[in-house]
Write an enzyme that holds these catalytic residues in place. Structure first.
Site, PDB file in Angstrom:
ATOM      1  N   LYS A  72       1.180  -1.276   0.161  1.00 61.50           N
ATOM      2  CA  LYS A  72      -0.017  -0.292  -0.112  1.00 61.50           C
ATOM      3  C   LYS A  72       0.865   1.311  -0.216  1.00 61.50           C
ATOM      4  O   LYS A  72       0.667   2.191  -1.076  1.00 61.50           O
ATOM      5  CB  LYS A  72      -0.708   0.013   1.287  1.00 61.50           C
ATOM      6  CG  LYS A  72      -1.834   1.538   1.272  1.00 61.50           C
ATOM      7  CD  LYS A  72      -2.962   0.608   1.925  1.00 61.50           C
ATOM      8  CE  LYS A  72      -2.294   0.332   3.586  1.00 61.50           C
ATOM      9  NZ  LYS A  72      -2.130   0.960   4.427  1.00 61.50           N
ATOM     10  N   THR A  74       3.960   1.692  -0.613  1.00 62.29           N
ATOM     11  CA  THR A  74       4.665   1.627  -1.695  1.00 62.29           C
ATOM     12  C   THR A  74       3.892   2.362  -3.512  1.00 62.29           C
ATOM     13  O   THR A  74       4.758   3.514  -4.453  1.00 62.29           O
ATOM     14  CB  THR A  74       5.300  -0.028  -2.873  1.00 62.29           C
ATOM     15  OG1 THR A  74       6.272  -0.428  -1.264  1.00 62.29           O
ATOM     16  CG2 THR A  74       6.195   0.178  -3.669  1.00 62.29           C
ATOM     17  N   ARG A  95       2.228   8.429   6.822  1.00 68.67           N
ATOM     18  CA  ARG A  95       2.540   8.222   8.838  1.00 68.67           C
ATOM     19  C   ARG A  95       3.875   7.920   8.799  1.00 68.67           C
ATOM     20  O   ARG A  95       4.786   7.800   6.948  1.00 68.67           O
ATOM     21  CB  ARG A  95       2.166   7.086   9.100  1.00 68.67           C
ATOM     22  CG  ARG A  95       0.625   7.416   9.056  1.00 68.67           C
ATOM     23  CD  ARG A  95      -0.554   6.126   9.824  1.00 68.67           C
ATOM     24  NE  ARG A  95      -0.351   4.877   8.547  1.00 68.67           N
ATOM     25  CZ  ARG A  95      -0.351   3.323   9.169  1.00 68.67           C
ATOM     26  NH1 ARG A  95      -1.256   3.992  10.449  1.00 68.67           N
ATOM     27  NH2 ARG A  95      -0.443   2.383   8.734  1.00 68.67           N
ATOM     28  N   LYS A 106       7.918  -6.144  10.858  1.00 69.35           N
ATOM     29  CA  LYS A 106       7.103  -5.686   9.619  1.00 69.35           C
ATOM     30  C   LYS A 106       8.256  -4.815   8.398  1.00 69.35           C
ATOM     31  O   LYS A 106       7.901  -4.630   7.465  1.00 69.35           O
ATOM     32  CB  LYS A 106       6.061  -4.885  10.071  1.00 69.35           C
ATOM     33  CG  LYS A 106       5.179  -3.716   8.742  1.00 69.35           C
ATOM     34  CD  LYS A 106       4.122  -2.977   9.534  1.00 69.35           C
ATOM     35  CE  LYS A 106       3.300  -2.833   9.079  1.00 69.35           C
ATOM     36  NZ  LYS A 106       4.100  -1.786   7.359  1.00 69.35           N
ATOM     37  N   ALA A 274      -3.556   1.727  13.531  1.00 69.91           N
ATOM     38  CA  ALA A 274      -4.911   1.719  12.541  1.00 69.91           C
ATOM     39  C   ALA A 274      -6.040   0.915  13.536  1.00 69.91           C
ATOM     40  O   ALA A 274      -7.119   1.081  12.443  1.00 69.91           O
ATOM     41  CB  ALA A 274      -4.818   1.504  11.436  1.00 69.91           C
ATOM     42  N   PHE A 302      -3.379  -0.283   7.632  1.00 66.26           N
ATOM     43  CA  PHE A 302      -4.306  -1.528   7.343  1.00 66.26           C
ATOM     44  C   PHE A 302      -5.814  -2.211   6.237  1.00 66.26           C
ATOM     45  O   PHE A 302      -5.377  -1.305   5.235  1.00 66.26           O
ATOM     46  CB  PHE A 302      -5.163  -1.744   8.821  1.00 66.26           C
ATOM     47  CG  PHE A 302      -4.251  -2.441  10.014  1.00 66.26           C
ATOM     48  CD1 PHE A 302      -3.440  -2.795   9.754  1.00 66.26           C
ATOM     49  CD2 PHE A 302      -4.621  -1.583  10.962  1.00 66.26           C
ATOM     50  CE1 PHE A 302      -2.536  -2.950  10.797  1.00 66.26           C
ATOM     51  CE2 PHE A 302      -3.826  -1.943  11.840  1.00 66.26           C
ATOM     52  CZ  PHE A 302      -2.322  -2.995  12.173  1.00 66.26           C
ATOM     53  N   PHE A 383       3.382  -9.376  -9.482  1.00 61.67           N
ATOM     54  CA  PHE A 383       4.027  -9.946  -9.973  1.00 61.67           C
ATOM     55  C   PHE A 383       4.111 -10.986 -11.315  1.00 61.67           C
ATOM     56  O   PHE A 383       3.845 -10.884 -11.265  1.00 61.67           O
ATOM     57  CB  PHE A 383       4.139 -10.534  -8.550  1.00 61.67           C
ATOM     58  CG  PHE A 383       4.050 -10.582  -7.362  1.00 61.67           C
ATOM     59  CD1 PHE A 383       5.631 -10.405  -6.549  1.00 61.67           C
ATOM     60  CD2 PHE A 383       2.627  -9.290  -6.949  1.00 61.67           C
ATOM     61  CE1 PHE A 383       5.300  -9.502  -4.858  1.00 61.67           C
ATOM     62  CE2 PHE A 383       3.025  -8.965  -5.534  1.00 61.67           C
ATOM     63  CZ  PHE A 383       4.233  -9.189  -4.298  1.00 61.67           C
ATOM     64  N   TRP A 411       7.088  -0.818  -7.798  1.00 65.28           N
ATOM     65  CA  TRP A 411       7.840  -1.633  -7.031  1.00 65.28           C
ATOM     66  C   TRP A 411       9.822  -1.185  -7.992  1.00 65.28           C
ATOM     67  O   TRP A 411      10.672  -0.991  -7.726  1.00 65.28           O
ATOM     68  CB  TRP A 411       7.737  -2.076  -6.502  1.00 65.28           C
ATOM     69  CG  TRP A 411       8.585  -2.845  -5.619  1.00 65.28           C
ATOM     70  CD1 TRP A 411       8.645  -2.812  -3.616  1.00 65.28           C
ATOM     71  CD2 TRP A 411      10.116  -3.646  -6.086  1.00 65.28           C
ATOM     72  NE1 TRP A 411       9.844  -3.272  -3.445  1.00 65.28           N
ATOM     73  CE2 TRP A 411      10.399  -3.731  -4.695  1.00 65.28           C
ATOM     74  CE3 TRP A 411      11.610  -4.045  -6.606  1.00 65.28           C
ATOM     75  CZ2 TRP A 411      11.938  -4.408  -3.965  1.00 65.28           C
ATOM     76  CZ3 TRP A 411      11.882  -4.736  -6.870  1.00 65.28           C
ATOM     77  CH2 TRP A 411      12.993  -5.029  -5.438  1.00 65.28           C
TER      78      TRP A 411
END
Length: 558
Positions: A72, A74, A95, A106, A274, A302, A383, A411
């Protein structure tokens, strides 16, 4: 040739002096508070004096999180870069990362690949010290509470009903539950206590919802910290704490300006949880982004049932902000996981699992379109293992729901991999006739607001309230805090309060076990399940991979 890590990509990028980035916003060097060459704080008063652009506000959210990852942040960064590439003036509002996840499991929160904010190492570590200031303000209030009790307890505070806990920005399970005040009489009153991670502190939520220093002080004073032995409320203002706390936060409240790899200006400021909080960056930073750019791209934490719902029902309600379009981030892998496929089997084509997992995405689309009135564009992170049949299946389902879809590759390609997404977001934001609306009327009773969210957003059949929750509701009504927005605290992995119910479950019931008041932030937290306010480190924490060499070059961040 081996694939570069995120930190290696960031370190190889050509980073510009922050004055050059600020100039894109119309800001002069003397209007910045420099933190070296590549970071600066902005005085909001100076920035708001510049001509207002009334930029379109784009909210980036996602499907329910999975171990497969969605990307998200990215996509948020890549979308802003792509908007600038197609001729739009775009700014990001994100954030700040917490040190706990950075050193835990994470990782950082500065994006990934060629869609990152820089300097990535600084942002993921101490940055400009905002979180340290927030932790200090939190702990000052804790110290004032115990000091007040030690010196006679004129407010008649019940030591067994102190709500305020201490905070540290690190995953440290050892501090979740402690006994303080051990020792001699001069060492304080012995009582149960504990630590939360800094991002879980109400000071963080207050910080992110305050519109200025005056509003910040008032909100800090409104925080409920304890009850008296007679059952009356004790607020931070009763301890005369708000002025000193605001003094600690006077610099932190100024938004931080950094840049993406491609030179897009980015405000990175604040970082509440969140689930137990609203999970968005600061109101000041988001308003600045809308003021200074044609497009302001922000994200919520989230999945859309948590972050986006709270962005709309809490942040927008309290700030006056209104999103013009929403982007829902998904991956084929994550959808197959929602369809019941084990993580180790996600790379292979499986149309059956994908079709079973698609309802999760479709419910998020329906909520954003039909509940909040927003046009929706789906950003599907591609992907190499994704097959054409899988892509076609998702695209057809989204279009039947009235949502555009774009296959993104930000990405690996940065903004160039998001240009199609940028064009579709512009079309959605500029051509939409939709009317933004809230999920519920804030004047409704607390149980009615909870039931509305559970049924309209989650798809629940009904809500069950524990006896403790009913007592909490009665107490909130007695104190006059029942007309606040509600902040649902539940698992992020499911629409339900059961993390194992993946996809888009139906016919389930939500159990509310308790409620807490965040009066300073301006919402009531509704506890569904056990919410962890102090995470622990995993068996192999990310900290074991992080290092710095003799030249000060950091490795291992991701």
């Amino acid at each position: 040739m081996p694939q570069l890590s995120d930190v290696q990509i960031a370190q190889a990028a050509s980073i510009r002096h922050i004055d050059e980035i600020a100039a894109k916003l119309g800001l002069k060097p003397e209007q910045l508070e420099h933190y070296g060459k590549y970071k600066a704080k902005i005085n909001p008063d100076d920035a708001f004096r510049l001509p207002e652009k009334r930029g379109k506000l784009i909210l980036v959210t996602a499907i329910s999180p999975t171990p497969a990852g969605e990307g998200k942040t990215t996509v948020t960064i890549g979308l802003a870069d792509a908007l600038n590439r197609i001729g739009k003036n775009a700014v990001i509002a994100l954030r700040e990362p917490s040190l706990g996840p950075v050193f835990g499991i994470k990782g950082g929160a500065a994006g990934g690949g060629y869609a990152q904010v820089l300097p990535m190492e600084d942002i993921n570590l101490h940055f400009t010290g905002d979180f340290h200031a927030i932790g200090a303000a939190n702990n000052l209030l804790a110290a004032l509470i115990d000091n007040h009790i030690h010196h006679g307890n004129a407010l008649n505070i019940d030591p067994k009903r102190i709500l305020w806990r201490r905070a540290v920005d690190m995953n440290d399970r050892h501090l979740r539950n402690i006994i303080g005040g051990l020792g001699k009489t001069a060492d304080g009153v012995m009582r149960d206590d504990g630590f939360d991670i800094t991002v879980a502190s109400e000071v963080m939520a207050v910080f992110c919802l305050a519109k200025d220093i005056t509003d910040l002080k008032q909100r800090l004073g409104n925080m409920l910290v304890a009850y008296t032995k007679d059952g009356g409320p004790v607020y931070a203002r009763d301890l005369k704490a708000q002025g000193a706390m605001a003094a600690l936060l006077k610099d932190a409240i100024k938004p931080n300006l950094v840049q993406t790899i491609e030179g897009t200006p980015a405000f990175v400021h604040g970082g509440p949880f969140a689930n137990i909080a609203h999970g968005c960056n600061s109101v000041v930073a988001t308003r600045l982004a809308c003021h200074l750019a044609d497009y302001a791209v922000t994200e919520a934490g989230f999945g859309a049932d948590l972050g986006a719902e709270k962005f709309c029902d809490i942040k927008c309600r309290l700030s006056g902000l209104r999103p013009d379009a929403a982007v829902v981030v998904a991956t084929i892998r994550a959808l197959k996981y929602n369809g019941g496929l084990p993580k180790e089997e996600l790379a292979g084509e499986n149309l059956v699992a994908l079709e079973k997992g698609l309802p999760n995405l479709l419910r998020h689309i329906d909520n954003l379109k039909n509940v909040f009135g927003l046009p929706v564009v789906v950003a599907l992170n591609r992907f190499s293992a994704d097959t054409q049949d899988e892509l076609d299946l998702v695209a057809d389902a989204c279009r039947k729901r009235g949502a555009e879809i774009s296959f993104t590759e930000v990405w690996s390609k940065g903004g160039a991999g998001g240009e199609d997404l940028a064009h579709k977001v512009v079309a959605a934001a500029e051509q939409s006739s939709a009317q933004f609306s809230f999920c519920y009327d804030v004047e409704k009773s607390i149980p009615e607001k909870i039931l509305t969210i559970a049924q309209r957003i989650y798809g629940a059949e009904n809500v069950d309230f524990s006896s403790e929750a009913l007592v909490d509701i009665a107490n909130l009504e007695k104190l006059g805090w029942d007309e606040l927005p509600v902040c649902m605290a539940k698992t992020q992995y499911s629409f339900s309060d059961n993390a194992k119910l993946l996809g888009a479950p139906q016919g389930f019931r939500i159990t509310v076990r308790g409620l807490t008041l965040s009066a300073g932030a301006g919402f009531v937290v509704v506890l569904c399940g056990n919410m962890m306010k102090m995470p622990g480190l995993p068996k192999v924490p990310a900290a074991e991979r992080i290092d710095v060499d003799e030249d000060g070059v950091i490795s291992g961040l991701f």
